[in-house]
Design an enzyme around this catalytic site. Structure first.
Site, mmCIF file in Angstrom:
data_model
loop_
_atom_site.group_PDB
_atom_site.id
_atom_site.type_symbol
_atom_site.label_atom_id
_atom_site.label_comp_id
_atom_site.label_asym_id
_atom_site.label_seq_id
_atom_site.Cartn_x
_atom_site.Cartn_y
_atom_site.Cartn_z
ATOM 1 N N SER A 132 0.815 -1.215 0.000
ATOM 2 C CA SER A 132 0.000 0.000 0.000
ATOM 3 C C SER A 132 0.845 1.260 0.000
ATOM 4 C CB SER A 132 -0.891 -0.002 1.243
ATOM 5 O OG SER A 132 -1.459 1.273 1.432
ATOM 6 N N LYS A 304 -7.883 -0.051 -9.799
ATOM 7 C CA LYS A 304 -8.615 -0.636 -8.666
ATOM 8 C C LYS A 304 -9.731 0.310 -8.227
ATOM 9 C CE LYS A 304 -7.771 -2.291 -3.887
ATOM 10 N NZ LYS A 304 -8.318 -1.351 -2.927
ATOM 11 N N HIS A 328 -13.654 -0.988 -2.148
ATOM 12 C CA HIS A 328 -12.732 -0.641 -1.058
ATOM 13 C C HIS A 328 -13.207 -1.261 0.263
ATOM 14 C CE1 HIS A 328 -9.307 2.288 -0.585
ATOM 15 N NE2 HIS A 328 -9.516 2.024 0.690
ATOM 16 N N ARG A 367 -14.537 -13.838 2.098
ATOM 17 C CA ARG A 367 -14.255 -14.366 3.439
ATOM 18 C C ARG A 367 -13.965 -15.856 3.459
ATOM 19 N NH1 ARG A 367 -13.468 -9.999 3.715
ATOM 20 N NH2 ARG A 367 -14.349 -8.342 4.973
HETATM 21 C C1 FNR Z 1 -8.031 -0.830 2.856
HETATM 22 N N1 FNR Z 1 -8.029 -0.737 1.464
HETATM 23 C C2 FNR Z 1 -7.021 -0.063 0.818
HETATM 24 N N2 FNR Z 1 -6.980 -0.031 -0.528
HETATM 25 C C3 FNR Z 1 -5.986 0.589 -1.185
HETATM 26 O O1 FNR Z 1 -5.966 0.595 -2.400
HETATM 27 N N3 FNR Z 1 -4.998 1.204 -0.462
HETATM 28 C C4 FNR Z 1 -4.977 1.231 0.883
HETATM 29 O O2 FNR Z 1 -4.072 1.769 1.497
HETATM 30 C C5 FNR Z 1 -6.047 0.596 1.559
HETATM 31 N N4 FNR Z 1 -6.100 0.609 2.922
HETATM 32 C C6 FNR Z 1 -7.059 -0.125 3.581
HETATM 33 C C7 FNR Z 1 -7.037 -0.200 4.972
HETATM 34 C C8 FNR Z 1 -7.953 -1.007 5.632
HETATM 35 C C9 FNR Z 1 -7.891 -1.112 7.123
HETATM 36 C C10 FNR Z 1 -8.907 -1.741 4.897
HETATM 37 C C11 FNR Z 1 -9.876 -2.660 5.584
HETATM 38 C C12 FNR Z 1 -8.943 -1.644 3.536
HETATM 39 C C13 FNR Z 1 -8.989 -1.515 0.670
HETATM 40 C C14 FNR Z 1 -8.450 -2.921 0.434
HETATM 41 O O3 FNR Z 1 -7.378 -2.896 -0.450
HETATM 42 C C15 FNR Z 1 -9.527 -3.840 -0.160
HETATM 43 O O4 FNR Z 1 -10.112 -3.203 -1.259
HETATM 44 C C16 FNR Z 1 -10.595 -4.200 0.863
HETATM 45 O O5 FNR Z 1 -10.038 -4.433 2.126
HETATM 46 C C17 FNR Z 1 -11.330 -5.434 0.408
HETATM 47 O O6 FNR Z 1 -12.393 -5.694 1.228
HETATM 48 P P1 FNR Z 1 -12.372 -6.771 2.416
HETATM 49 O O7 FNR Z 1 -11.680 -8.021 1.924
HETATM 50 O O8 FNR Z 1 -11.632 -6.115 3.555
HETATM 51 O O9 FNR Z 1 -13.819 -6.943 2.694
#
Ligand code: FNR
Length: 435
Positions: A132, A304, A328, A367
């Site tokens: 990230s 994305k 997201h 999940r």
């Molecule tokens: C994210 N997500 C995310 N996406 C991204 O492109 N850059 C980022 O820095 C982050 N940071 C982030 C932090 C946290 C705590 C979460 C929960 C999510 C989104 C992530 O990449 C992804 O799209 C989702 O987490 C997918 O959903 P599920 O599997 O958590 O339900």
């Protein structure tokens, strides 16, 4: 003892049951709800709110899960499924599983050196880790912990174009095999769980390690400190001295490269957090910015956060390597379409399951292994897992992340075989019916 090859699923089951026979229960629950509950108990209130929370009332979080409930697998029987092939190929690289580790910002809230631990676990199972932009370790450190295992880099497009270029150069340098540009976070979504605690990790210097380790960002911080007007809101007024303020200053000092004591005395850690808040994302981002990437990087570009089929077509026509259908994890727009529902429309627009013109990746709400099988059957080329791996991290560090990935992989393997299929390449919508 069965002499025939056992797939990942049976090997994992056997390992867990064997340990159980000697009184050892898995530290990381295999049940998704139990995993979430155990992680919650081990996390601080702020960390839990940030990781588990969603936008608004949580309708998108619910929609993500409900979309999976609407599809049922119709297993076929009496087919030889003793050998199963879960590999997929993406951007010329063969991968052992159709899984990806989603980029998660500020995982440092959960454990120090979070990204390094996650990277190590992803490498152990050969799953690409999407690092990230909001990482908690500089990308080079995470990459070093991963050996030659695949990693991609996720870019948040800053308002500072030189910083965008710097991130891209560093991503290429640390061996990223794709550049994932996240489009759905040109501003942070409205997140009541965090708002009601007044808690945002970045404001405390957590999750900005890619920035504080970046030469262009350091320049921006120095400029901001040197600039009289900006300096007033950075260096002063000093926050009221409360226990919370002291904790925040200590966290900022710890998260900034350099000696802790020097950082405590310096205005730079606070200036870094403020500079980040000012330049983090670009609400004016458009397709023309994305078009510039073809001359700025040789990496395959993945967009994305695509949910509308017309955006998927436009992305494809622009020449990107893949799209990732994602909301997201329900953190941006409350009341948005569930990602699996969006997948169906995007795949149809791009040519149909098994014949999309570019690979369609998916995340948000995955999940279980059955979820992965459904997503692949509906045309996803691979699936990223978000929160569950962070829950594993909370429970047992790198080993916990590895356990979550191995459990998911095992369940994909067993679900596939028990549905009468021997490879993920055979998955198509005919194995599903609408509930
Ligand atoms: C994210 N997500 C995310 N996406 C991204 O492109 N850059 C980022 O820095 C982050 N940071 C982030 C932090 C946290 C705590 C979460 C929960 C999510 C989104 C992530 O990449 C992804 O799209 C989702 O987490 C997918 O959903 P599920 O599997 O958590 O339900």
């Amino acid at each position: 003892m069965d002499a025939r090859p056992v797939g990942a699923g049976r090997a994992r089951q056997n390992a867990i049951y064997r340990a159980g026979a000697f009184g050892r229960r898995p530290k990381v629950p295999t049940d998704p709800t139990a995993l979430e509950g155990a992680a919650r108990r081990s996390m601080s209130g702020d960390a839990w709110a940030y990781v588990a929370g969603g936008a608004g009332d949580g309708a998108t979080l619910r929609a993500n899960r409900a979309a999976y409930e609407r599809w049922q697998i119709v297993p076929r029987v009496l087919r030889d499924v003793s050998h199963r092939d879960l590999s997929v190929s993406l951007f010329g690289r063969s991968l052992p599983t159709p899984l990806l580790v989603a980029p998660i910002g500020a995982a440092g809230l959960v454990r120090r050196h979070a990204d390094v631990l996650i990277g190590r676990a992803a490498a152990a199972v050969g799953v690409p880790y999407i690092l990230s932009s909001q990482g908690s370790s500089p990308m080079e450190e995470t990459a070093a912990a991963m050996g030659s295992s695949p990693r991609w880099y996720q870019l948040y497009w800053s308002t500072d174009e030189a910083l965008v270029d710097s991130f891209i150069r560093r991503a290429e340098g640390m061996g990223a095999e794709a550049l994932v540009v996240t489009l759905d976070t040109t501003m942070l979504g409205w997140r009541p769980q965090d708002l009601d605690r007044g808690s945002l990790p970045f404001a405390r210097g957590i999750g900005i390690a890619q920035y504080t380790s970046d030469p262009r960002f350091k320049e921006l911080v120095r400029e901001r400190v040197a600039d009289g007007g900006a300096a007033r809101d950075i260096a002063g007024p000093r926050p009221r001295v409360t226990a919370g303020a002291v904790r925040t200053l200590a966290t900022m000092a710890r998260e900034t490269p350099g000696p802790f004591v020097d950082n405590l005395r310096s205005p730079l850690p606070r200036a870094a957090a403020e500079t980040f808040m000012a330049i983090f994302a670009k609400p004016s981002l458009t397709w023309s910015d994305i078009a510039t990437l073809s001359s700025r990087t040789t990496l395959p570009v993945v967009l994305k956060g695509i949910l509308h089929p017309d955006d998927a077509i436009r992305a494809r026509d622009l020449g990107v390597a893949a799209v990732m259908v994602s909301n997201h994890g329900g953190r941006q727009v409350d009341g948005a379409v569930g990602s699996l529902d969006a997948l169906v429309d995007v795949v149809a627009a791009l040519g149909g399951a098994g014949s999309t013109t570019i690979p369609v990746l998916l995340d948000s709400g995955v999940r279980s292994g059955a979820d992965v099988v459904k997503a692949l059957a509906l045309g996803a080329a691979a699936v990223a897992v978000g929160r569950p791996h962070v829950y594993g991290l909370a429970l047992d560090g790198a080993a916990g992340v590895q356990a979550v990935l191995e459990n998911l992989f095992a369940e994909v393997d067993l679900t596939l075989g028990l549905s009468g299929l021997s490879s993920v390449a055979e998955l198509d919508p005919t194995i599903l019916r609408r509930a």
